[in-house]
Enzyme design. Structure first.
Site, mmCIF file in Angstrom:
data_model
loop_
_atom_site.group_PDB
_atom_site.id
_atom_site.type_symbol
_atom_site.label_atom_id
_atom_site.label_comp_id
_atom_site.label_asym_id
_atom_site.label_seq_id
_atom_site.Cartn_x
_atom_site.Cartn_y
_atom_site.Cartn_z
ATOM 1 N N HIS B 271 0.968 -1.365 0.079
ATOM 2 C CA HIS B 271 -0.049 0.230 0.055
ATOM 3 C C HIS B 271 0.983 1.315 0.068
ATOM 4 O O HIS B 271 0.410 2.379 -0.541
ATOM 5 C CB HIS B 271 -0.963 0.153 1.112
ATOM 6 C CG HIS B 271 -2.170 -0.884 0.993
ATOM 7 N ND1 HIS B 271 -2.398 -2.399 1.736
ATOM 8 C CD2 HIS B 271 -3.193 -1.053 0.119
ATOM 9 C CE1 HIS B 271 -3.284 -3.073 1.389
ATOM 10 N NE2 HIS B 271 -3.722 -2.346 0.376
ATOM 11 N N ASP B 295 -10.881 -2.222 1.690
ATOM 12 C CA ASP B 295 -10.132 -2.550 2.863
ATOM 13 C C ASP B 295 -9.617 -1.406 3.718
ATOM 14 O O ASP B 295 -9.045 -1.235 4.968
ATOM 15 C CB ASP B 295 -9.055 -3.606 2.857
ATOM 16 C CG ASP B 295 -8.046 -3.145 1.788
ATOM 17 O OD1 ASP B 295 -7.935 -1.822 1.566
ATOM 18 O OD2 ASP B 295 -7.651 -4.110 1.323
ATOM 19 N N ASP B 349 -20.933 0.071 -9.017
ATOM 20 C CA ASP B 349 -20.126 -0.437 -10.025
ATOM 21 C C ASP B 349 -18.979 0.868 -10.462
ATOM 22 O O ASP B 349 -19.390 1.776 -10.719
ATOM 23 C CB ASP B 349 -21.065 -0.878 -11.167
ATOM 24 C CG ASP B 349 -20.013 -1.283 -12.360
ATOM 25 O OD1 ASP B 349 -20.059 -2.538 -12.587
ATOM 26 O OD2 ASP B 349 -19.214 -0.385 -13.163
ATOM 27 N N ALA B 350 -17.911 0.719 -10.292
ATOM 28 C CA ALA B 350 -17.000 1.596 -10.547
ATOM 29 C C ALA B 350 -17.082 2.146 -11.792
ATOM 30 O O ALA B 350 -16.831 3.488 -12.156
ATOM 31 C CB ALA B 350 -15.552 1.169 -10.304
ATOM 32 N N ASP B 367 -7.357 0.357 -7.535
ATOM 33 C CA ASP B 367 -6.875 -1.072 -6.799
ATOM 34 C C ASP B 367 -7.794 -2.137 -6.932
ATOM 35 O O ASP B 367 -8.497 -2.406 -5.965
ATOM 36 C CB ASP B 367 -6.715 -0.633 -5.252
ATOM 37 C CG ASP B 367 -5.908 -1.750 -4.560
ATOM 38 O OD1 ASP B 367 -5.302 -2.662 -5.413
ATOM 39 O OD2 ASP B 367 -5.573 -1.542 -3.390
#
Lengths: 521, 504
Positions: B271, B295, B349-350, B367
């Site tokens: 990250h 996350d 939905d991106a 990501d």
């Protein structure tokens, strides 16, 4: 008796989930009014330069062409409450979906009018240094494009890569090789053997003789025997021509395989354009500037010739009254099964040359699209080998809705085992539940548990579907009469060309409009 | 007579010991299996232990109806306990994948085993009551019972699970149970009725259990379930994916659809390398977009920049964002980043979101999972990066996690080349991650200030001089020409399948 009460209520508790069913699309009763011919006498009379009847692709294309040439004195009359003809679309809370035509192959770069229209509609966004069109990639069919359920598993591509025996493979390759050769073939008249528009194809006897036999007979004569190729071409004939392998002209089949020679900067030549609502997307683009020129729910029930003018008798379904239009030019973008009932005079047309078989197009809302995957991800076009249906198209394929588990699949079935009249009788007056079982029984072959996945089925019954190119259609006299038109009446339905594709309807519309423009000059 | 009686009692007491060991082992197996498969070990263990003890109570209660032929019944119950205890873990492994009402089967088997085990001791005590004096009897039986329990509870975690695994352990103790019954059969041959029937039964059951014992590895792999060696602390099937969180020796790991997403002992490398090389090249970055990354770990790094004013995080699955915003160990891991007041989380939905948004961003972190299927493949296509272009501020940058250039060289460079095909400048870079191997990223921009701006002080891995090393690609993973990934060819997922297919 008391005991039965809890029993009954518990029954309904465990009862199967209800699948919502509905018929959608145009009401057949409206079209049949023409045959009954019980309309009130006209109470008003109007004059107009050009009247266009029918708002399918042909009618809209003709109107658009007139408007582009600054001719504004025209009107489009449509009997249905919505425009679009065979390119209508439906919608529910998951997606839009097609009711009929649903894609456009990448056109040949020579078809200038069509390329211009695609540029104007921002479907083509520019051209590369070689002059090849750059397509909007949201409209090019996404991968995975097609799959087939063959020998118990879903496989990529139609025909499948695996599971064919040596003979089947050999025959398939041999057939495709012939179509490849025809792609580049030029006739003695220097015209391409097969091209779109179909009218610009070669008249070389070498190719025209293919119109004298059915593709079934062609296969027999050329030693194609395997079940697979027979099924595959029968599937193609039904899918593209709305009738079976025995009824279809071999010329038409080769035209289908060998005329598509589109080129693009960012797509291969076999690729195609599609949208959730199918070709209704193109209807919206064609009609973008025609809003005040279209009158829906207007039935043209009689066409009369008076000297060199034409009179159209029109019934307004909403106002429940008739109007008489006197026009200089008439463009009939309606199919011949309608036209034969409205001419008030004798013609040399033999209407038996024009066949339209019935169809069922059902849009099925699925509550978990992942369950349709099987061994292959859901494709745009999904075909089940051996089924008499044409499989289904995923209406949500071009959407970005991975956050929605649901999808709408559009299921196609063409009825052409017997004559169109007999087939129409067979499907008449069947209710929603009949079609529900009919569809589920078929889809079960590839998706055993599909019944549990279905939320809703919206069914379109087409009594008369697309025009079918029967043996001899290329040389049909009636078709030639329609091509030329007569007495200021011009024809713009794709049945003038004999095959039902967007490009032909678009082309016939422009031809009809050009005739009108020539007339006026 | 006296002597033989003493021997008999001893034999029966040894049976108590074995029975007690087996009984507790079955309970531990059920508890472990339930927390493996269903997650949340505290709840699962509590329920299993409670149900098991309660069922033993049921067993004790119905033992009063057994009055005649006690020894026959005892041997019969031993055989039954052996078969049920031996095969239930196998049944559960298979049922987990196949059956909707898995919990029902689990609890049914627990109760069945518990009831049978609960019958054992009372019946045995009835048998022994004529052979041993009552006070002595109670003390002896319970002594052996509790010693057996202690033995089992030490044996299970230290020896059975590490060396035998769940399935072998259950078969092993099932066999032990039946062996007890076989020995008793022979010892009391003359005293009991139906001895032949019992013997054959015991033999058949032993055979079945032996087969299970020998083939337990095959059974395990056939069951296709989680072959995790780690403790599962959370597991859930969301509408989009199967989420499994494991913890072993203080290391937390997240698996989505059985693919490792991060391991807490080296995720900081991943990250930090994802965020800082790009973000430190922007002067006073304010608006940040994170696509994927529910996350909150990339977000944790972003929040180290004081100039950042607002962050949008788009993740399809609200189960992930919810999990990482509520579980204490995970909140510790992401530094409670998902509760930041600068953050807005949108679960959608991106691609759909980015097509519709009118906002613009200084830095975009992409990501997503690796492009292993068509729906994820769309998010690596020309049209997706075209949309990114629209929402990227003048002078902005974006970074894309781009799979491993070592395991999937063509895939990696295909992502780079696809981004470059839209006119972006790209900086491909990579680093070594102990949990994953060599991992790649692509940084992209329209224009770039040459200098580096603010870089947070408290980083564990990344510093400016690292970057020079990261952009250096050795020969075996260096640039290759590829096709461009488009919605209408999805060439990337074909590359990816080819390359990772060879690895797995």
């Amino acid at each position: 008796m008391l005991l039965a009460v809890p029993y009954l209520s518990s029954c309904s508790l465990f009862d199967k989930r209800q699948i919502k069913l509905a018929f959608i699309g145009s009401d057949p009763k409206v079209g049949h009014l023409i045959r009954q011919n019980k309309f009130p006498e006209p109470i008003t009379s109007k004059k107009i330069n050009t009247l266009i009847v029918g708002s399918g692709i042909g009618g809209l294309s003709a109107a658009r062409h007139l408007l582009k040439n600054n001719k504004t004195d025209f009107l489009i009359l449509e009997l249905d409450s919505v425009i679009g003809g065979n390119s209508k679309a439906g919608k529910n809370n998951v997606s839009e979906f097609p009711m009929g035509a649903h894609y456009l192959p990448i056109p040949t770069v020579n078809f200038k009018e069509l390329i211009d229209f695609l540029v104007e509609s921002k479907i083509i966004t520019g051209f590369n240094s070689d002059g090849l069109p750059i397509y909007n990639e949201y409209y090019l069919c996404f991968e995975p494009q097609e799959r087939i359920y063959f020998k118990g598993i879903w496989q990529d591509g139609i025909p499948p890569d695996n599971g064919l025996n040596e003979i089947e493979k050999e025959e398939l390759l041999r057939f495709l090789k012939i179509t490849e050769e025809f792609k580049n073939a030029i006739g003695t008249d220097n015209k391409p053997a097969f091209t779109i528009p179909l009218e610009l194809s070669s008249n070389d006897e070498k190719y025209l003789q293919l119109d004298k036999i059915s593709i079934f007979d062609y296969l027999k004569q050329n030693n194609f025997k395997s079940n697979f190729i027979l099924w595959y071409l029968d599937y193609c004939c039904k899918d593209d021509f709305g009738t079976n392998i025995k009824n279809t002209s071999a010329w038409a089949v080769f035209h289908y395989f060998s005329s598509r020679n589109g080129k693009a900067a960012n797509a291969a030549n076999h690729e195609l354009l599609t949208w959730p609502e199918g070709n209704n997307f193109l209807v919206k683009k064609l009609s973008a500037e025609l809003n005040d020129k279209i009158k829906t729910q207007h039935i043209v029930y009689k066409v009369k010739k008076i000297e060199n003018k034409t009179k159209c008798y029109v019934y307004d379904l909403v106002k429940n009254e008739s109007i008489e239009y006197e026009c200089e030019n008439l463009i009939l973008a309606t199919p011949q099964f309608v036209n034969k009932n409205i001419f008030d005079f004798k013609t040399n047309l033999n209407f038996d040359d024009f066949n339209y078989y019935p169809w069922i197009v059902a849009s099925i809302t699925i509550n978990n699209k992942l369950e349709l995957n099987g061994s292959q991800e859901l494709s745009w076009d999904n075909v089940i080998y051996g089924s008499k249906s044409l499989g289904y198209v995923n209406a949500c394929h071009q959407n970005f809705n991975s956050d929605d588990k649901r999808t709408v699949i559009t299921y196609y079935y063409n009825f052409s085992e017997e004559s169109s009249k007999i087939e129409r009788n067979k499907i008449r007056e069947k209710d929603e539940n009949y079609w529900k079982s009919f569809i589920i029984e078929d889809l079960k072959n590839a998706h055993l548990k599909i019944e549990n996945l279905i939320e809703e089925i919206q069914i379109v019954v087409w009594g008369h579907g697309m025009i079918s190119p029967k043996v001899g259609f290329r040389s049909s006299k009636s078709r030639q009469i329609l091509e030329n038109g007569f007495d200021n009446i011009y024809f713009a339905n794709s049945d003038v060309s004999g095959i039902s594709i967007f490009e032909q309807a678009f082309y016939r519309g422009i031809c009809a409009a050009k005739s009108v423009l020539n007339n006026t000059k | 007579m006296e002597k033989s009686n003493k021997n008999d009692s001893f034999l029966l007491l040894i049976s108590v010991f074995i029975i007690a060991t087996c009984g507790l082992i079955y309970e531990l197996i059920a508890g472990t299996l339930a927390s493996y498969l269903l997650g949340d070990s505290v709840t699962q263990f509590s329920i299993i232990i409670g149900l098991y003890l309660f069922s033993m109570g049921i067993g004790s209660f119905i033992s009063k109806y057994f009055k005649k032929n006690l020894l026959v019944w005892f041997i019969q119950i031993e055989i039954l306990v052996g078969i049920v205890g031996g095969v239930s873990s196998t049944i559960l492994f298979f049922a987990f994948e196949q059956v909707a009402g898995f919990e029902i089967i689990l609890y049914f088997l627990i109760m069945l085993t518990g009831t049978l085990v609960g019958l054992e001791i009372p019946i045995l005590m009835k048998i022994l009551k004529d052979k041993i004096e009552f006070g002595d009897l109670v003390s002896k039986v319970f002594t052996f019972d509790y010693i057996g329990a202690l033995f089992a509870s030490i044996l299970f975690p230290l020896f059975m699970i590490p060396y035998m695994g769940l399935l072998k352990t259950s078969y092993f103790f099932g066999i032990l149970n039946v062996v007890v019954s076989i020995i008793l059969c022979f010892r009391f041959e003359e005293e009991i009725k139906y001895v032949k029937f019992l013997k054959t039964q015991a033999l058949i059951v032993t055979l079945i259990l032996l087969l299970g014992f020998v083939f337990s590895n095959k059974i395990q792999s056939m069951a296709e379930t989680i072959s995790f060696n780690e403790n599962i602390i959370f597991s859930k099937s969301s509408p989009y994916q199967r989420i499994i969180l494991t913890s072993e020796k203080g290391v937390t790991k997240l698996y989505l659809n059985n693919n490792l997403q991060f391991s807490s002992n080296d995720e900081y490398r991943y990250h930090e390398a994802l965020v800082h090389p790009g973000l430190s090249k922007i002067k006073n970055p304010e608006n940040i977009l994170i696509l994927g990354g529910g996350d909150g770990l990339a977000l944790r790094e972003v929040l180290k920049y004081p100039s950042v004013k607002s962050i949008k995080l788009i993740d399809l699955d609200n189960s992930i964002t919810h999990l990482f915003n509520t579980s204490e160990p995970l909140k510790k891991l992401n530094n409670n980043s998902l509760s930041s007041s600068k953050l807005q989380v949108i679960n959608t939905d991106a691609f759909k979101w980015i097509k519709e948004t009118k906002e613009k961003f200084d830095f975009i972190i992409i990501d997503f999972p690796d492009p292993s299927n068509f729906s994820v493949g769309k998010l690596y296509s020309t049209m997706f990066y075209k949309e990114i272009k629209k929402v990227l501020n003048q002078g902005g940058l974006f970074v894309v996690q781009s799979t491993s250039p070592f395991f999937a060289r063509k895939s990696y460079w295909c992502i780079n080349n696809t981004i470059a095909s839209l006119g972006f400048q790209t900086i491909p870079y990579h680093l070594y991650l102990p949990s994953f191997g060599d991992w790649g990223y692509v940084l992209a921009y329209n224009e770039l200030d040459k200098e580096n701006f603010f870089l947070p002080k408290d980083l564990k891995f990344y510093e400016e001089k690292q970057f020079a090393e990261m952009i250096n690609f050795p020969k075996d993973i260096g640039y290759v020409q590829t096709e461009i990934n488009k919605l209408n060819n999805q060439i990337l997922i074909h590359y990816f399948e080819d390359e990772w297919g060879k690895v797995q």
